[in-house]
Scaffold this active site. Structure first.
Site, PDB file in Angstrom:
ATOM      1  N   HIS B 125       0.859  -1.180   0.000  1.00 34.71           N
ATOM      2  CA  HIS B 125       0.000   0.000   0.000  1.00 34.71           C
ATOM      3  C   HIS B 125       0.904   1.241   0.000  1.00 34.71           C
ATOM      4  CE1 HIS B 125      -2.799   2.967   1.725  1.00 34.71           C
ATOM      5  NE2 HIS B 125      -3.759   2.186   1.300  1.00 34.71           N
ATOM      6  N   ASP B 202       3.353  -4.262   8.064  1.00 38.71           N
ATOM      7  CA  ASP B 202       2.108  -3.513   7.937  1.00 38.71           C
ATOM      8  C   ASP B 202       0.963  -4.493   8.223  1.00 38.71           C
ATOM      9  OD1 ASP B 202      -0.226  -2.326   7.086  1.00 38.71           O
ATOM     10  OD2 ASP B 202       0.522  -1.758   5.101  1.00 38.71           O
ATOM     11  N   GLN B 205      -4.252  -4.924   7.197  1.00 36.79           N
ATOM     12  CA  GLN B 205      -5.228  -5.864   6.643  1.00 36.79           C
ATOM     13  C   GLN B 205      -5.167  -7.236   7.310  1.00 36.79           C
ATOM     14  OE1 GLN B 205      -7.512  -4.783   4.801  1.00 36.79           O
ATOM     15  NE2 GLN B 205      -6.667  -2.971   3.801  1.00 36.79           N
ATOM     16  N   LYS B 228     -10.217  -0.158  10.945  1.00 33.98           N
ATOM     17  CA  LYS B 228     -10.382  -1.387  10.145  1.00 33.98           C
ATOM     18  C   LYS B 228     -10.702  -2.586  11.026  1.00 33.98           C
ATOM     19  CE  LYS B 228      -7.081   0.005   6.524  1.00 33.98           C
ATOM     20  NZ  LYS B 228      -7.930   0.491   5.430  1.00 33.98           N
ATOM     21  N   CYS B 366      -2.617  -0.208  -6.961  1.00 31.75           N
ATOM     22  CA  CYS B 366      -1.233   0.123  -7.249  1.00 31.75           C
ATOM     23  C   CYS B 366      -0.986  -0.331  -8.674  1.00 31.75           C
ATOM     24  CB  CYS B 366      -0.294  -0.574  -6.286  1.00 31.75           C
ATOM     25  SG  CYS B 366       1.418  -0.321  -6.746  1.00 31.75           S
TER      26      CYS B 366
END
Lengths: 148, 412
Positions: B125, B202, B205, B228, B366
């Site tokens: 991301h 990261d 998610q 989230k 992306c």
């Protein structure tokens, strides 16, 4: 063109300009002015090209990545403004913007662009229906200021 | 093991109880990778702060303040338990983006030099790419890419091919936001540590959707966002191994993070995590995030993972029967389903779904990943959570079957 245009026809006009855009191309000519425009909220990422000679738009084109709505609306715009003088083109753009934002507008100058009259129903797509028009307006305004 | 019952769960969520509509139709929310609904428990916790407990923290001269300090401390303990960390390793931030920026500026720019290298992937991301570009700009270090496999997934053997003694930071997502593959972070970390590199993970998610054990994964830093994971927006977490947090410079300075300073410019900072929490924190956000975390733990993260897996399998089976659907990540293990409809531009499909009351996300996500691995400039993403039902999937699948003409959205 009457506003009572039936949905099947409106649909056909949008698809026709999406599948066979008349002015989707990159002119390789230094006399053209170019404006790049994209939106952080959607995928559209296009260049709009303008060739203005003696106050008249002798050519207008666009190229890049664009959805159906932005391709068709920008393509219809190029057809509408080619051959018009700058003042008339700005008037057409103004009427189109008014239509998109549900304000009273002069429908006599919009021709096929009237097919975008329902854009407000899908508010997230207003940017798609105006992205090319915003770029051309910027180019014309910029030009106009230079003359002053 | 407890099984998730989404119909019962929906009673916990105002967005369902209030029967929110979209385009005159019952809302079907399949954009959970973007953000999630909040249960009453979160609303209640935020309101408790706003209605009965408003005061600043770190100013404990009176009872209300002391209470806020206690609550923040409890929240930190809850978050620590959630990912199996120590309380002092939990830094509150505004979310994943701030967490990654904090490491990039506070650690990356402090320790890397022009001879060093940061490894990322093309599937990251933007929030796990652009801060590293900044580190590159500021230190002269190189940003290189670990090649993805033919499916667009990061596999440890590809890291082995490119890692070297120059590699100082490996910044990768546990679950990627476009293709939804679960990366074997434990193995990635093992390889990284053999070369003396640190892993900045990261978790935006992954943390909301599956059990996370930072000790088992052995990651050096982990970032995630509250919104989230059924929490409020504007609050998130940076986890860091304590020794690394001690080595990291504060991203922001100001009140609440210094021990003392004088007019000569001598400043002593507090120890982590306070060192990184300058200024008044998003206190109601912290209350809300604690409530969200308690809510998720009461359901059980393994239960959530299993339920999403079951729902995904159900959706994929149905979608595969539609010849017009192109699936890009059939093999992914998360609740992220990336697809297109043949001959329809992604954003137009998403508009059509909107007209049917279905929230999905279209995007270039992306461009490089999509072009290299999918051969497409844009895709539509449906992303699931534990409150989605099989009926949601049925409505989604049926809309895609019927949705011959996305321009219906314009003329309906």
């Amino acid at each position: 063109m009457p506003i009572s245009l039936d949905p099947q026809m409106m649909r056909a006009i949008i698809m026709d300009h999406y599948e066979k855009p008349r002015n989707k191309r990159t002119p390789h000519d230094d006399r053209y002015q170019m404006m790049h425009i994209d939106s952080p909220n959607c995928i559209d990422d296009i260049n709009v090209f303008l060739l203005e000679e003696n106050g008249v738009i002798s050519d207008c084109a666009f190229d890049g990545i664009a959805c159906t709505i932005s391709t068709a609306s920008t393509d219809i715009m190029t057809e509408l403004v080619i051959g018009k003088n700058v003042q008339d083109a700005l008037y057409i753009i103004e009427q189109y913007q008014k239509m998109i934002h549900e304000q009273p507008f002069d429908d006599t100058v919009l021709d096929e662009a009237i097919v975008f009259i329902n854009t407000h129903r899908q508010a997230a797509r207003i940017k798609c229906a105006t992205i090319g028009w915003d770029a051309l307006k910027e180019l014309l305004d910029h030009d106009h200021k230079h003359e002053k | 093991m407890k099984k998730i019952d989404p119909y019962l769960i929906r009673d916990d969520f105002p967005m369902f109880k209030n029967k929110v509509m979209m385009q005159g139709k019952p809302l079907i929310f399949l954009d959970n990778a973007s953000t999630t609904f909040k249960p009453y428990a979160v609303e209640k916790a935020v309101n408790a702060y706003l209605q009965y407990e408003t005061a600043n923290s770190h100013r404990g001269d009176y009872d209300l303040c002391y209470n806020v300090d206690v609550k923040i401390d409890e929240a930190r303990a809850t978050l620590a338990k959630f990912i199996n960390a120590e309380k002092r390793e939990i830094v509150f931030t505004s979310g994943t983006s701030m967490s990654i920026n904090l490491i990039a500026y506070g650690y990356g720019t402090k320790y890397l030099t022009k001879d060093d290298e940061i490894l990322i992937t093309q599937a990251e991301h933007a929030s796990n790419v652009l801060p590293w570009f900044k580190v590159g700009e500021m230190t002269g270090c190189k940003i290189n890419y670990i090649p993805l496999n033919e499916d667009g997934k990061l596999v440890p053997e590809n890291l082995r091919k490119v890692i070297s003694k120059k590699t100082k930071i490996i910044a990768v997502a546990h679950v990627t936001n476009v293709l939804g593959f679960i990366v074997d972070i434990k193995e990635i970390t093992k390889i990284a540590h053999q070369y003396g590199a640190i892993v900045v993970c990261d978790g935006a998610q992954s943390v909301p959707h599956m059990p996370t054990d930072v000790k088992d994964l052995d990651v050096d830093f982990l970032s995630f966002s509250g919104h989230k994971m059924v929490g409020p927006t504007g609050i998130g977490v940076l986890y860091g191994k304590y020794g690394l947090l001690e080595k990291t410079a504060p991203f922001m300075t100001g009140g609440g993070m210094n021990a003392k300073f004088d007019m000569c410019g001598d400043v002593t900072y507090l120890q982590p995590p306070s060192k990184f929490e300058a200024g008044t924190q998003n206190i109601e956000g912290i209350y809300g995030l604690k409530a969200a975390t308690d809510y998720l733990m009461s359901l059980g993260m393994e239960n959530i993972r299993r339920y999403e897996d079951e729902l995904r399998t159900y959706a994929i089976e149905k979608l595969k029967k539609n010849e017009r659907v192109i699936l890009y990540n059939e093999k992914a293990e998360s609740g992220i389903i990336t697809f297109n409809i043949k001959g329809v531009f992604a954003q137009d499909e998403a508009t059509y779904l909107n007209s049917q009351g279905i929230a999905c996300r279209s995007g270039q996500h992306c461009a490089k990943v999509l072009l290299d691995y999918l051969g497409e400039v844009a895709t539509v993403r449906a992303s699931l959570y534990f409150y989605n039902t099989k009926e949601d999937i049925d409505a989604f699948v049926s809309a895609l079957e019927k949705g011959g003409d996305f321009l219906d959205a314009y003329f309906a």
